[in-house]
Design a protein around this motif. Structure first.
Motif, PDB file in Angstrom:
ATOM      1  N   ARG A 134     -62.712 -35.320  21.709  1.00  0.00           N
ATOM      2  CA  ARG A 134     -61.938 -36.609  21.853  1.00  0.00           C
ATOM      3  C   ARG A 134     -60.586 -36.367  21.392  1.00  0.00           C
ATOM      4  O   ARG A 134     -59.665 -37.362  21.994  1.00  0.00           O
ATOM      5  CB  ARG A 134     -62.688 -37.740  20.728  1.00  0.00           C
ATOM      6  N   ALA A 135     -60.367 -35.597  20.830  1.00  0.00           N
ATOM      7  CA  ALA A 135     -58.809 -35.448  20.332  1.00  0.00           C
ATOM      8  C   ALA A 135     -58.383 -33.948  20.354  1.00  0.00           C
ATOM      9  O   ALA A 135     -57.937 -33.534  19.249  1.00  0.00           O
ATOM     10  CB  ALA A 135     -58.325 -36.089  19.131  1.00  0.00           C
ATOM     11  N   PRO A 136     -58.215 -33.219  21.397  1.00  0.00           N
ATOM     12  CA  PRO A 136     -57.911 -31.990  21.176  1.00  0.00           C
ATOM     13  C   PRO A 136     -56.591 -31.627  20.856  1.00  0.00           C
ATOM     14  O   PRO A 136     -55.715 -32.352  21.201  1.00  0.00           O
ATOM     15  CB  PRO A 136     -58.018 -31.343  22.872  1.00  0.00           C
ATOM     16  N   GLY A 137     -56.665 -30.488  19.798  1.00  0.00           N
ATOM     17  CA  GLY A 137     -55.243 -30.418  19.252  1.00  0.00           C
ATOM     18  C   GLY A 137     -54.905 -31.331  18.004  1.00  0.00           C
ATOM     19  O   GLY A 137     -53.892 -30.853  17.311  1.00  0.00           O
ATOM     20  N   GLU A 138     -55.952 -32.296  17.612  1.00  0.00           N
ATOM     21  CA  GLU A 138     -55.482 -33.080  16.353  1.00  0.00           C
ATOM     22  C   GLU A 138     -56.079 -32.426  15.217  1.00  0.00           C
ATOM     23  O   GLU A 138     -57.054 -31.752  15.402  1.00  0.00           O
ATOM     24  CB  GLU A 138     -56.044 -34.546  16.601  1.00  0.00           C
ATOM     25  N   SER A 139     -55.654 -32.877  14.254  1.00  0.00           N
ATOM     26  CA  SER A 139     -56.434 -32.287  13.136  1.00  0.00           C
ATOM     27  C   SER A 139     -57.409 -33.019  12.223  1.00  0.00           C
ATOM     28  O   SER A 139     -57.517 -34.204  12.520  1.00  0.00           O
ATOM     29  CB  SER A 139     -55.121 -31.896  11.966  1.00  0.00           C
ATOM     30  N   ILE A 140     -57.980 -32.269  11.227  1.00  0.00           N
ATOM     31  CA  ILE A 140     -59.259 -33.061  10.921  1.00  0.00           C
ATOM     32  C   ILE A 140     -59.141 -32.397   9.362  1.00  0.00           C
ATOM     33  O   ILE A 140     -58.698 -31.390   9.180  1.00  0.00           O
ATOM     34  CB  ILE A 140     -60.547 -32.718  11.401  1.00  0.00           C
ATOM     35  N   VAL A 141     -59.684 -33.417   8.423  1.00  0.00           N
ATOM     36  CA  VAL A 141     -59.719 -32.713   6.878  1.00  0.00           C
ATOM     37  C   VAL A 141     -61.032 -32.388   6.780  1.00  0.00           C
ATOM     38  O   VAL A 141     -62.165 -33.249   6.946  1.00  0.00           O
ATOM     39  CB  VAL A 141     -59.188 -33.899   6.034  1.00  0.00           C
ATOM     40  N   LEU A 142     -61.154 -31.072   6.214  1.00  0.00           N
ATOM     41  CA  LEU A 142     -62.515 -30.539   6.038  1.00  0.00           C
ATOM     42  C   LEU A 142     -62.248 -30.029   4.234  1.00  0.00           C
ATOM     43  O   LEU A 142     -61.073 -29.806   3.727  1.00  0.00           O
ATOM     44  CB  LEU A 142     -62.782 -29.233   6.660  1.00  0.00           C
ATOM     45  N   THR A 143     -63.700 -29.757   3.937  1.00  0.00           N
ATOM     46  CA  THR A 143     -63.626 -29.317   2.371  1.00  0.00           C
ATOM     47  C   THR A 143     -64.330 -28.033   2.300  1.00  0.00           C
ATOM     48  O   THR A 143     -65.636 -27.998   2.785  1.00  0.00           O
ATOM     49  CB  THR A 143     -64.446 -30.525   1.455  1.00  0.00           C
ATOM     50  N   LEU A 144     -63.803 -27.126   1.747  1.00  0.00           N
ATOM     51  CA  LEU A 144     -64.332 -25.903   1.374  1.00  0.00           C
ATOM     52  C   LEU A 144     -65.201 -25.945   0.009  1.00  0.00           C
ATOM     53  O   LEU A 144     -65.211 -26.737  -0.485  1.00  0.00           O
ATOM     54  CB  LEU A 144     -63.204 -24.761   0.961  1.00  0.00           C
ATOM     55  N   PRO A 145     -66.149 -24.854  -0.044  1.00  0.00           N
ATOM     56  CA  PRO A 145     -67.184 -24.892  -1.054  1.00  0.00           C
ATOM     57  C   PRO A 145     -66.534 -25.032  -2.357  1.00  0.00           C
ATOM     58  O   PRO A 145     -67.048 -25.605  -3.487  1.00  0.00           O
ATOM     59  CB  PRO A 145     -67.746 -23.513  -0.778  1.00  0.00           C
ATOM     60  N   SER A 146     -65.272 -24.583  -2.657  1.00  0.00           N
ATOM     61  CA  SER A 146     -64.760 -24.809  -3.885  1.00  0.00           C
ATOM     62  C   SER A 146     -64.316 -26.265  -3.935  1.00  0.00           C
ATOM     63  O   SER A 146     -63.791 -26.440  -5.115  1.00  0.00           O
ATOM     64  CB  SER A 146     -63.405 -23.873  -3.678  1.00  0.00           C
ATOM     65  N   GLY A 147     -64.388 -27.110  -3.175  1.00  0.00           N
ATOM     66  CA  GLY A 147     -63.677 -28.355  -3.297  1.00  0.00           C
ATOM     67  C   GLY A 147     -62.368 -28.733  -2.902  1.00  0.00           C
ATOM     68  O   GLY A 147     -61.834 -29.796  -2.714  1.00  0.00           O
ATOM     69  N   VAL A 148     -61.696 -27.570  -2.363  1.00  0.00           N
ATOM     70  CA  VAL A 148     -60.352 -27.751  -1.901  1.00  0.00           C
ATOM     71  C   VAL A 148     -60.246 -28.144  -0.638  1.00  0.00           C
ATOM     72  O   VAL A 148     -61.301 -28.073   0.466  1.00  0.00           O
ATOM     73  CB  VAL A 148     -59.508 -26.074  -1.849  1.00  0.00           C
ATOM     74  N   ARG A 149     -59.373 -29.174  -0.386  1.00  0.00           N
ATOM     75  CA  ARG A 149     -59.349 -29.941   1.091  1.00  0.00           C
ATOM     76  C   ARG A 149     -58.532 -29.103   1.974  1.00  0.00           C
ATOM     77  O   ARG A 149     -57.339 -28.681   1.381  1.00  0.00           O
ATOM     78  CB  ARG A 149     -58.973 -31.226   0.974  1.00  0.00           C
ATOM     79  N   VAL A 150     -58.778 -29.109   2.993  1.00  0.00           N
ATOM     80  CA  VAL A 150     -57.717 -28.361   4.154  1.00  0.00           C
ATOM     81  C   VAL A 150     -57.632 -28.936   5.383  1.00  0.00           C
ATOM     82  O   VAL A 150     -58.334 -29.870   5.598  1.00  0.00           O
ATOM     83  CB  VAL A 150     -58.352 -26.852   4.354  1.00  0.00           C
ATOM     84  N   VAL A 151     -56.706 -29.084   5.797  1.00  0.00           N
ATOM     85  CA  VAL A 151     -56.301 -29.528   7.333  1.00  0.00           C
ATOM     86  C   VAL A 151     -56.678 -28.508   8.213  1.00  0.00           C
ATOM     87  O   VAL A 151     -56.531 -27.244   8.092  1.00  0.00           O
ATOM     88  CB  VAL A 151     -54.866 -29.728   7.534  1.00  0.00           C
TER      89      VAL A 151
END
Length: 655
Positions: free
Chosen positions: A261-278
Motif C-alpha cells: 500500500r505504501a512502498p518506501g514508507e516506514s513502519i514502527v516495529l518492536t524488537l524482542p528487547s522492547g526497543v522500537r525501531v523504524v
C-alpha cells in the motif's frame, strides 16, 4: 605501541601460535606468489567477494592516497586477491611480498593483521614490532574479516602502510568498509527475498549502519547482517526458526500490507528487547507483488517490476517555533515561557525527557526564536555514533589525521555550528574522553581538530538533551560533574505524551503537516481520539507521528482516520495500557506479578467502558487469519487462552 582493541593478550597469543608452528622471528621465508593462472582461478572461486569488494576498495584507496599505504583484499585463507596502493609504497610492499597471490596466513607469516584477524575472527591492528617476523616490522596494518550473509568468514580487508603513518582511526575506516562489502553481499544474496531495513534512529535507514533481515515469502527468517544481529542482541544461530512476529512484534502480513500500500514508507516495529525501531520493507522479485496484494487487498500495480529506485530523500524538518509548540498543555506552556525568557542570551539549556517527547523540536524552536536563527542549527545524536568516530564527527580532523584522510579533512560539527546552535542529543551517551574535549571547547570557545595544532575560534550556543539521569551517572563516574554544570544553565523536563492534556491539538497539528497534494485525511474520528486517550504511548510524540502517518495512508481518500485504519501494534499498546492500570488495582498478595499481569490482561478485555467496541473485532480478525488457532491468537494478542475461549462461548463478545 597502540593499545590493543579490547583484548590486551591478542598479540601474545598470536606470537605463541607462531612459535608453536615452528616459525623463527629472524627468518626470511621464501614466499612465492601463485602463478598467474592459479591466481585467476582463485579469484574466480571468490568472484562474488571480489566483485563486491572492488568498488569499496577504490573508495577506501581514494581516502588513503599519498599516505604510503595500500588496500588489500584476501580470501578466507589469507591469500591476497587484489591490492591498490600508492606508487611510492609499492616497492617497499614488494620487499615483504605484500602483493597478490601471496599468503599472509599466520601459518606462513606469523603474527600479522590479516592472518591474526582471520584466526580470531575479529578486527585487528598489528603495528611495527608486534609482527612476529622481523622483516614485517616496517609495517602498520589494520584488518577486518569479511563474513557472508550466513556469518561465515570468506575473506579480509586490510590497510597496510609505513609504520610512520600509523593512526588509531584507520581500523574504523577498514571496519566500515568491510561492513559495506558485507551489506552489498547481503543484498545480492537475498535479491529475491523480502528484506527489512531497520534502525532505532530513522536517519540511519539506508545507510551503512542499518539492520538488514531477509525473510522467505511465508515469513521464515533467512539471515541478518551484523547491525541487525547487534540490534536483536542474538547470534545468527539464535534467530533461526524465529517467526517474523517474534522478531518484530507484528504479523508478517502487516509488513506485506505496508509494502504493497505504501512502498518506501516506514513502519514502527518492536524488537524482542522492547526497543522500537523504524523499518522499511522491500522485495525485488516481481513474483512477490501478487503475494503482497493478497494481504493488502490492493489492485495490481507494478511495484517492483522495473529498476530499483533509490530511497526517497528525507523531507526537511517542519518549522518549529516556541509558538507552534504551544498546543494547550499547561506543563509544556510553562516550559516554553521559561525558555522564552532566555531569548537572545547564550545560556546553555539541558532538555530532559523520555525518548520521543520532542526534545529536538524544542531545540529547533529555541534556535529559530533566537538572534542566531540565520546561522546553522547542527544536531548530533551522541548515541548513534560509534565511540571510534564521535571524536572526528564532533571536532573534525586535519588532512592526514587519519590513515585515510589525506587531502580530505573535515571541519566537524562544532565548527559547522559556528554562529548558530549546536544540539547534542543523548549527551549522556557521550564517551568520557570526548566529554573532556567538549568541556575544553565550552571553556575556551575554541576547537582543535584531530591531527591539528591550530585552535579554531567558535561562537555557538549549546542545547543538550538526554533521557538519562545525569546526576546518577556522575555518582557512578560515567559523566563528568564539571561538564554537567557547564550544560545545565537552564534545565527543563518535557512530559511524556500520556501526561499531556493537548492530545487533540497535537493530532491536528501533525496531520496538518502532511504533504499537500496527497489525498490524506486531516482529522481523526471521535472513536479514534477516545482510543488514543487510552493508549500509554511508550514511544511518545514520535510514536504518535508514526501511527498517524501509517493510518493516514490506510485512510487515503477518506475525510477522517477511523478505527480500522490504525496499525495493529497500536492496539497492543492499548491492551497493555489497560492491563497496567488494572494490574495496579489487583490485591498486593496476588500469587506473583505474572499472574497479576495475566489477570489484568483478561480484565482489560472485560471492561466495557474501555475495550468492548473494538476488541471483539480484533479477536475475530486474528482467529480468522490464524485459522481458528486459539493458542496462536492468544499469544499474538497477549491474552490468556481463557479470554479467547470466553469470547467464543459468548458468541463473539467478551463481556
Amino acid at each position: 605501541m597502540p593499545a590493543r582493541l579490547g583484548r590486551p593478550d591478542v598479540i601474545a597469543q598470536a606470537h605463541a601460535r607462531s612459535l608453536d608452528i615452528g616459525l623463527r622471528a629472524s627468518e626470511t621465508p621464501d614466499f612465492q606468489p601463485l602463478r598467474r593462472l592459479a591466481l585467476r582461478e582463485l579469484v574466480e572461486r571468490n568472484q562474488s567477494l571480489y566483485t563486491h569488494a572492488l568498488p569499496v576498495m577504490e573508495t577506501l584507496h581514494a581516502q588513503i592516497v599519498d599516505t604510503q599505504s595500500m588496500v588489500l583484499l584476501t580470501d578466507d585463507h589469507g591469500v591476497i586477491l587484489h591490492s591498490l596502493g600508492d606508487s611510492d609504497f609499492v616497492e617497499k610492499a614488494n620487499r615483504v611480498a605484500l602483493c597478490p597471490g601471496v599468503s599472509w596466513a599466520e601459518a606462513d607469516r606469523g603474527t600479522n593483521a590479516i592472518g591474526t584477524a582471520l584466526v580470531d575472527a575479529q578486527p585487528t591492528v598489528v603495528h611495527a614490532d608486534e609482527h612476529f617476523l622481523h622483516a614485517n616490522r616496517i609495517l602498520t596494518c589494520s584488518c577486518a574479516p569479511i563474513a557472508d550473509p550466513f556469518g561465515r568468514t570468506i575473506g579480509a580487508l586490510d590497510v597496510s602502510g609505513d609504520t610512520r603513518g600509523f593512526h588509531k582511526h584507520t581500523l574504523a575506516l577498514v571496519r566500515m568498509s568491510a561492513q559495506m562489502i558485507e551489506n552489498h553481499l547481503f543484498s545480492n544474496q537475498f535479491a529475491d527475498a523480502i528484506r527489512v531495513h531497520f534502525h532505532a534512529h530513522a536517519e540511519f535507514i539506508g545507510t551503512l549502519f542499518e539492520g538488514l533481515a531477509a525473510f522467505a515469502p511465508d515469513g521464515t527468517f533467512l539471515a541478518a547482517n551484523r547491525s541487525a544481529l547487534f540490534q536483536f542482541g542474538k547470534p545468527l544461530a539464535g534467530l533461526q526458526r524465529q517467526p517474523f512476529d517474534a522478531l518484530f512484534g507484528v504479523p508478517f502480513a502487516q509488513l506485506l500490507q505496508q509494502i504493497a500500500r505504501a512502498p518506501g514508507e516506514s513502519i514502527v516495529l518492536t524488537l524482542p528487547s522492547g526497543v522500537r525501531v523504524v523499518a522499511r520493507g522491500d522485495y525485488a522479485a516481481p513474483r512477490y507483488v501478487a503475494l503482497a496484494e493478497d494481504f493488502a487487498g490492493t489492485s495490481r500495480v507494478p511495484l517492483c517490476g522495473g529498476p530499483r529506485h533509490a530511497p526517497r530523500a528525507a523531507e526537511p524538518a517542519p518549522l518549529a517555533t516556541l509558538e507552534t509548540l504551544d498546543t494547550g498543555d499547561a506543563q509544556v506552556a510553562a516550559i516554553l515561557r521559561r525558555v522564552a525568557k532566555l531569548r537572545g542570551r547564550d545560556i546553555p539549556i539541558l532538555v530532559l525527557g523520555k525518548t520521543g517527547t520532542g526534545k529536538e523540536w524544542l531545540a529547533r524552536a529555541i534556535h529559530h526564536d533566537s538572534p542566531r536563527r540565520a546561522a546553522p542549527f547542527v544536531a548530533v545524536n551522541c548515541a548513534s555514533l560509534p565511540d571510534t568516530l564521535i571524536e572526528a564527527e564532533l571536532f573534525g580532523y586535519e588532512d592526514g589525521a587519519f590513515t585515510g584522510a589525506k587531502k580530505r579533512g573535515s571541519v566537524g560539527k562544532i565548527v559547522q555550528a559556528d554562529g548558530g546552535t549546536l544540539f547534542l542529543d543523548e549527551i549522556g551517551d557521550m564517551p568520557l574522553a570526548q566529554q573532556v574535549r567538549l568541556m575544553r571547547v565550552l571553556q575556551e570557545r575554541t576547537v582543535v581538530p584531530l591531527g591539528g595544532t591550530r585552535a579554531l575560534p567558535v561562537d555557538l550556543r549549546i542545547v543538550c538533551a538526554t533521557h538519562r539521569n545525569l546526576r546518577a551517572m556522575i555518582e557512578a563516574g560515567t559523566f563528568r560533574e564539571d561538564l554537567y554544570y557547564r550544560i545545565n544553565g537552564l534545565v527543563v523536563t518535557l512530559p511524556a505524551l500520556r501526561e499531556r492534556t493537548d492530545l487533540a491539538a497535537l493530532i491536528t497539528r501533525m496531520l496538518a503537516l502532511q504533504p499537500d497534494g496527497e489525498r490524506l485525511p486531516r482529522r481523526v474520528s471521535a472513536t479514534v481520539l477516545e482510543r488514543f486517550a487510552q493508549c500509554r504511548w511508550p514511544g511518545n510524540l514520535r510514536q504518535l507521528a508514526n501511527v498517524l502517518r501509517t493510518a493516514s495512508i490506510m485512510a487515503e481518500g477518506a475525510q477522517e482516520i477511523d478505527v480500522e485504519d490504525l496499525p495493529d501494534d497500536f492496539w497492543q499498546d492499548c491492551i497493555d495500557a489497560a492491563a497496567d492500570a488494572i494490574a495496579q488495582a489487583q490485591p498486593a498478595d496476588a500469587d506473583n506479578d505474572d499472574d497479576r499481569r495475566s489477570a489484568a490482561h483478561a480484565s482489560a478485555h472485560e471492561t466495557p467502558a474501555r475495550m468492548e467496541d473494538w476488541q471483539a473485532a480484533l479477536i475475530a480478525q486474528t482467529l480468522a487469519r490464524l485459522d481458528g488457532n486459539v493458542s496462536a491468537a492468544a499469544r499474538e494478542l497477549g491474552l490468556s487462552r481463557n479470554t479467547v475461549y470466553r469470547y467464543l462461548r459468548r458468541g463473539g463478545t467478551t463481556h
